[in-house]
Design a protein around this motif. Sequence first.
Motif, PDB file in Angstrom:
ATOM      1  N   ALA A 124       0.829  -1.209   0.000  1.00  0.00           N
ATOM      2  CA  ALA A 124       0.000   0.000   0.000  1.00  0.00           C
ATOM      3  C   ALA A 124       0.859   1.251   0.000  1.00  0.00           C
ATOM      4  CB  ALA A 124      -0.932  -0.007   1.212  1.00  0.00           C
ATOM      5  N   GLY A 125       2.029   1.174   0.635  1.00  0.00           N
ATOM      6  CA  GLY A 125       2.904   2.335   0.687  1.00  0.00           C
ATOM      7  C   GLY A 125       3.518   2.708  -0.639  1.00  0.00           C
ATOM      8  N   ARG A 126       3.467   1.795  -1.610  1.00  0.00           N
ATOM      9  CA  ARG A 126       4.025   2.079  -2.935  1.00  0.00           C
ATOM     10  C   ARG A 126       2.973   2.549  -3.936  1.00  0.00           C
ATOM     11  NH1 ARG A 126       7.006  -2.756  -1.579  1.00  0.00           N
ATOM     12  NH2 ARG A 126       5.449  -4.020  -2.683  1.00  0.00           N
ATOM     13  N   LEU A 127       1.736   2.730  -3.500  1.00  0.00           N
ATOM     14  CA  LEU A 127       0.676   3.114  -4.436  1.00  0.00           C
ATOM     15  C   LEU A 127       0.853   4.536  -4.948  1.00  0.00           C
ATOM     16  CD1 LEU A 127      -2.453   1.573  -2.671  1.00  0.00           C
ATOM     17  CD2 LEU A 127      -1.243   0.699  -4.678  1.00  0.00           C
ATOM     18  N   TRP A 128       1.360   5.451  -4.107  1.00  0.00           N
ATOM     19  CA  TRP A 128       1.572   6.838  -4.502  1.00  0.00           C
ATOM     20  C   TRP A 128       2.995   7.245  -4.120  1.00  0.00           C
ATOM     21  CZ3 TRP A 128      -3.347   5.264  -3.513  1.00  0.00           C
ATOM     22  CH2 TRP A 128      -4.345   5.727  -4.373  1.00  0.00           C
ATOM     23  N   PRO A 129       3.573   8.190  -4.813  1.00  0.00           N
ATOM     24  CA  PRO A 129       4.912   8.676  -4.438  1.00  0.00           C
ATOM     25  C   PRO A 129       4.869   9.312  -3.051  1.00  0.00           C
ATOM     26  CG  PRO A 129       4.324   9.389  -6.654  1.00  0.00           C
ATOM     27  CD  PRO A 129       3.073   8.817  -6.049  1.00  0.00           C
ATOM     28  N   THR A 130       5.932   9.105  -2.302  1.00  0.00           N
ATOM     29  CA  THR A 130       5.998   9.664  -0.945  1.00  0.00           C
ATOM     30  C   THR A 130       6.303  11.156  -1.026  1.00  0.00           C
ATOM     31  OG1 THR A 130       6.793   7.561  -0.083  1.00  0.00           O
ATOM     32  CG2 THR A 130       7.149   9.502   1.277  1.00  0.00           C
ATOM     33  N   THR A 131       5.396  11.954  -0.479  1.00  0.00           N
ATOM     34  CA  THR A 131       5.571  13.407  -0.484  1.00  0.00           C
ATOM     35  C   THR A 131       5.750  13.977   0.912  1.00  0.00           C
ATOM     36  OG1 THR A 131       3.151  13.707  -0.402  1.00  0.00           O
ATOM     37  CG2 THR A 131       4.194  13.638  -2.582  1.00  0.00           C
ATOM     38  N   GLY A 132       5.671  13.140   1.934  1.00  0.00           N
ATOM     39  CA  GLY A 132       5.815  13.614   3.307  1.00  0.00           C
ATOM     40  C   GLY A 132       4.500  14.112   3.862  1.00  0.00           C
ATOM     41  N   GLY A 133       4.537  14.541   5.105  1.00  0.00           N
ATOM     42  CA  GLY A 133       3.344  15.002   5.796  1.00  0.00           C
ATOM     43  C   GLY A 133       3.379  14.564   7.249  1.00  0.00           C
ATOM     44  N   PRO A 134       2.445  15.026   8.051  1.00  0.00           N
ATOM     45  CA  PRO A 134       2.474  14.697   9.493  1.00  0.00           C
ATOM     46  C   PRO A 134       2.353  13.201   9.772  1.00  0.00           C
ATOM     47  CG  PRO A 134       0.416  15.814   8.881  1.00  0.00           C
ATOM     48  CD  PRO A 134       1.342  15.938   7.726  1.00  0.00           C
ATOM     49  N   LEU A 135       1.493  12.499   9.038  1.00  0.00           N
ATOM     50  CA  LEU A 135       1.356  11.063   9.259  1.00  0.00           C
ATOM     51  C   LEU A 135       2.641  10.326   8.884  1.00  0.00           C
ATOM     52  CD1 LEU A 135      -2.261  10.410   7.914  1.00  0.00           C
ATOM     53  CD2 LEU A 135      -1.549  10.984  10.232  1.00  0.00           C
ATOM     54  N   THR A 136       3.204  10.686   7.759  1.00  0.00           N
ATOM     55  CA  THR A 136       4.452  10.061   7.308  1.00  0.00           C
ATOM     56  C   THR A 136       5.580  10.320   8.301  1.00  0.00           C
ATOM     57  OG1 THR A 136       3.769  10.318   5.003  1.00  0.00           O
ATOM     58  CG2 THR A 136       6.106   9.930   5.425  1.00  0.00           C
ATOM     59  N   ASP A 137       5.651  11.554   8.798  1.00  0.00           N
ATOM     60  CA  ASP A 137       6.717  11.900   9.741  1.00  0.00           C
ATOM     61  C   ASP A 137       6.590  11.113  11.041  1.00  0.00           C
ATOM     62  OD1 ASP A 137       7.644  13.655   7.850  1.00  0.00           O
ATOM     63  OD2 ASP A 137       6.766  15.435   8.795  1.00  0.00           O
ATOM     64  N   LEU A 138       5.379  11.020  11.580  1.00  0.00           N
ATOM     65  CA  LEU A 138       5.178  10.277  12.829  1.00  0.00           C
ATOM     66  C   LEU A 138       5.484   8.799  12.644  1.00  0.00           C
ATOM     67  CD1 LEU A 138       1.904  11.944  14.165  1.00  0.00           C
ATOM     68  CD2 LEU A 138       4.133  11.966  15.289  1.00  0.00           C
ATOM     69  N   ALA A 139       4.993   8.229  11.542  1.00  0.00           N
ATOM     70  CA  ALA A 139       5.253   6.812  11.293  1.00  0.00           C
ATOM     71  C   ALA A 139       6.739   6.559  11.067  1.00  0.00           C
ATOM     72  CB  ALA A 139       4.443   6.330  10.088  1.00  0.00           C
ATOM     73  N   GLY A 140       7.412   7.476  10.387  1.00  0.00           N
ATOM     74  CA  GLY A 140       8.838   7.321  10.170  1.00  0.00           C
ATOM     75  C   GLY A 140       9.630   7.376  11.459  1.00  0.00           C
ATOM     76  N   ALA A 141       9.249   8.308  12.357  1.00  0.00           N
ATOM     77  CA  ALA A 141       9.937   8.387  13.649  1.00  0.00           C
ATOM     78  C   ALA A 141       9.713   7.119  14.467  1.00  0.00           C
ATOM     79  CB  ALA A 141       9.440   9.610  14.420  1.00  0.00           C
ATOM     80  N   ALA A 142       8.480   6.602  14.452  1.00  0.00           N
ATOM     81  CA  ALA A 142       8.193   5.369  15.183  1.00  0.00           C
ATOM     82  C   ALA A 142       8.979   4.190  14.610  1.00  0.00           C
ATOM     83  CB  ALA A 142       6.693   5.079  15.145  1.00  0.00           C
ATOM     84  N   ALA A 143       9.036   4.103  13.289  1.00  0.00           N
ATOM     85  CA  ALA A 143       9.774   3.006  12.658  1.00  0.00           C
ATOM     86  C   ALA A 143      11.267   3.097  12.959  1.00  0.00           C
ATOM     87  CB  ALA A 143       9.540   3.017  11.144  1.00  0.00           C
ATOM     88  N   ASP A 144      11.812   4.307  12.964  1.00  0.00           N
ATOM     89  CA  ASP A 144      13.226   4.479  13.295  1.00  0.00           C
ATOM     90  C   ASP A 144      13.506   4.065  14.730  1.00  0.00           C
ATOM     91  OD1 ASP A 144      13.662   5.406  10.753  1.00  0.00           O
ATOM     92  OD2 ASP A 144      13.668   7.534  11.320  1.00  0.00           O
ATOM     93  N   LEU A 145      12.601   4.437  15.638  1.00  0.00           N
ATOM     94  CA  LEU A 145      12.776   4.071  17.045  1.00  0.00           C
ATOM     95  C   LEU A 145      12.711   2.560  17.230  1.00  0.00           C
ATOM     96  CD1 LEU A 145      13.085   4.871  19.982  1.00  0.00           C
ATOM     97  CD2 LEU A 145      10.616   5.264  20.084  1.00  0.00           C
ATOM     98  N   ILE A 146      11.781   1.924  16.554  1.00  0.00           N
ATOM     99  CA  ILE A 146      11.673   0.461  16.635  1.00  0.00           C
ATOM    100  C   ILE A 146      12.932  -0.192  16.088  1.00  0.00           C
ATOM    101  CG2 ILE A 146      10.413  -1.543  15.747  1.00  0.00           C
ATOM    102  CD1 ILE A 146       7.887   0.274  15.783  1.00  0.00           C
ATOM    103  N   GLY A 147      13.421   0.316  14.968  1.00  0.00           N
ATOM    104  CA  GLY A 147      14.641  -0.237  14.393  1.00  0.00           C
ATOM    105  C   GLY A 147      15.832  -0.088  15.313  1.00  0.00           C
ATOM    106  N   ARG A 148      15.920   1.033  16.011  1.00  0.00           N
ATOM    107  CA  ARG A 148      17.032   1.244  16.938  1.00  0.00           C
ATOM    108  C   ARG A 148      16.979   0.285  18.125  1.00  0.00           C
ATOM    109  NH1 ARG A 148      17.255   6.213  20.993  1.00  0.00           N
ATOM    110  NH2 ARG A 148      15.913   4.711  22.044  1.00  0.00           N
ATOM    111  N   ASP A 149      15.764  -0.026  18.603  1.00  0.00           N
ATOM    112  CA  ASP A 149      15.610  -0.869  19.794  1.00  0.00           C
ATOM    113  C   ASP A 149      15.488  -2.349  19.470  1.00  0.00           C
ATOM    114  OD1 ASP A 149      15.756   1.316  21.421  1.00  0.00           O
ATOM    115  OD2 ASP A 149      13.586   1.530  21.694  1.00  0.00           O
ATOM    116  N   ARG A 150      15.489  -2.712  18.190  1.00  0.00           N
ATOM    117  CA  ARG A 150      15.295  -4.124  17.839  1.00  0.00           C
ATOM    118  C   ARG A 150      16.334  -5.033  18.463  1.00  0.00           C
ATOM    119  NH1 ARG A 150      15.180  -4.678  11.564  1.00  0.00           N
ATOM    120  NH2 ARG A 150      15.762  -6.808  12.152  1.00  0.00           N
ATOM    121  N   VAL A 151      17.562  -4.542  18.584  1.00  0.00           N
ATOM    122  CA  VAL A 151      18.639  -5.384  19.094  1.00  0.00           C
ATOM    123  C   VAL A 151      18.392  -5.821  20.533  1.00  0.00           C
ATOM    124  CG1 VAL A 151      20.017  -3.410  19.902  1.00  0.00           C
ATOM    125  CG2 VAL A 151      21.158  -5.550  19.273  1.00  0.00           C
TER     126      VAL A 151
END
Length: 432
Positions: free
Chosen positions: A68-95
């Motif tokens: 679903a994330g590939r249906l439209w080009p990523t242009t950013g926005g508040p939802l994208t920013d929040l989800a990106g920050a959450a994903a980065d945090l999860i990736g950092r703590d995965r270890v």
Amino acid sequence: MATTLQQLLDDLAEQAGAPAPAAAIEDVTGALSHLGRALTGLTDDGLTPTASARQSTSTELADACATAGRLWPTTGGPLTDLAGAAADLIGRDRVSMGRAHRWAVTVELAEVADRCARLGRRLLPESAAPELAFVRMIAAAVERDAQIDPPNAEGAAVLDRLVPMPRPPSGETAVTALDASAALVAALDRAGQAGNLALRDFRAGVAAAEITCRYAAFTTGRAGGDAGPLLVTGLAWQLAGRASTVFHDGQREEAGDRRGVVAWAQALVGALRHEVEADAGTTARRDGSEPVDVAAAAQRVTGQLPALGGKLIVAVGRWSRTGRLYANARDLPPMENMPLDRVSAVIAGRQVRASGTDLDRLRLAVGRAADLSTGLTHVLACAASPATASQRPLPSAPERLLDRAHAAALSLAAVRSGPDAARGVLPAPPDL
């Protein structure tokens, strides 16, 4: 100001579920792309020991969000920013995540993905983008599994780990207890990864944990809550500190790093003292909201103790392998088939290098304190008033919330409050 993964996901769910959202479809799919990235990492690490329906369903949800994330080009926005920050945090703590942690985070991501996909369906014609409908269907399957087998106390605690602020500690009162506690865990993590955690750093972390529990017990008792579990956990951390006094690492006292463990432990104690004692000195109150608010803040700091305990347990394990600590041979636990050189050291009262089972008592003491701290997080969440509770009810999973509350009520239920907390006596914490 420090934040948590749960807060990031809550903000994302709130914005995606707003009655009149202003987000564009590109923002929605951008958020789903980041959620798919986070879910892919969690499922790659594994949610169950072997292949299972939970693992396959969660993997399918990760793929659906990525598609679903590939249906439209990523242009950013508040939802994208929040989800990106959450994903980065999860990736950092995965270890540092176990399967229980990964399952708890997966359940929350499924609920947020459902909210985003629902918003995407509202923004498009009914027949458009069936990929969004598929995301909702798979997310519902994950949540049904969560109702049957909800995340446990240890797993859900990862959602409330604080993300530290970037600036170093200072003497200003602007450094809050939440900021300092997040930075303390991060400093322990940095020192542990570099392999240079000193015994002084270890003792500073243990002392900060003990003092945190004592201040939280005071504020909880003053607000009318049960301070018993906090007092017992503080005592466990005190015993862990005493167990460490047997050892030394031969390092001299040096000027502390402003971003180091000792500096942040001192900043945490100073912030707690300022916030709690300032509140205790306030006599003009129109209602009970202020002490309850201070108690809630102190309890949120206490919620970081499981992560702190995990870092300290890892440090003890590393010391047992490397033999970096020294102790008087007479103070170490007895050994079966004790070598002749150790026998001679015991007789002569000499210092020896401690390793292996020599650190069992310290490892047991820290492990007990960390386990009690993990149980505290859900006991305190269950006891929190509606005005201060941060739990957000999920309409699709009421059974899961009831199961969590029931598990929290059972944890440490036999522990009663101590006399000092009942009388509202402010603790006098020791200096670090």
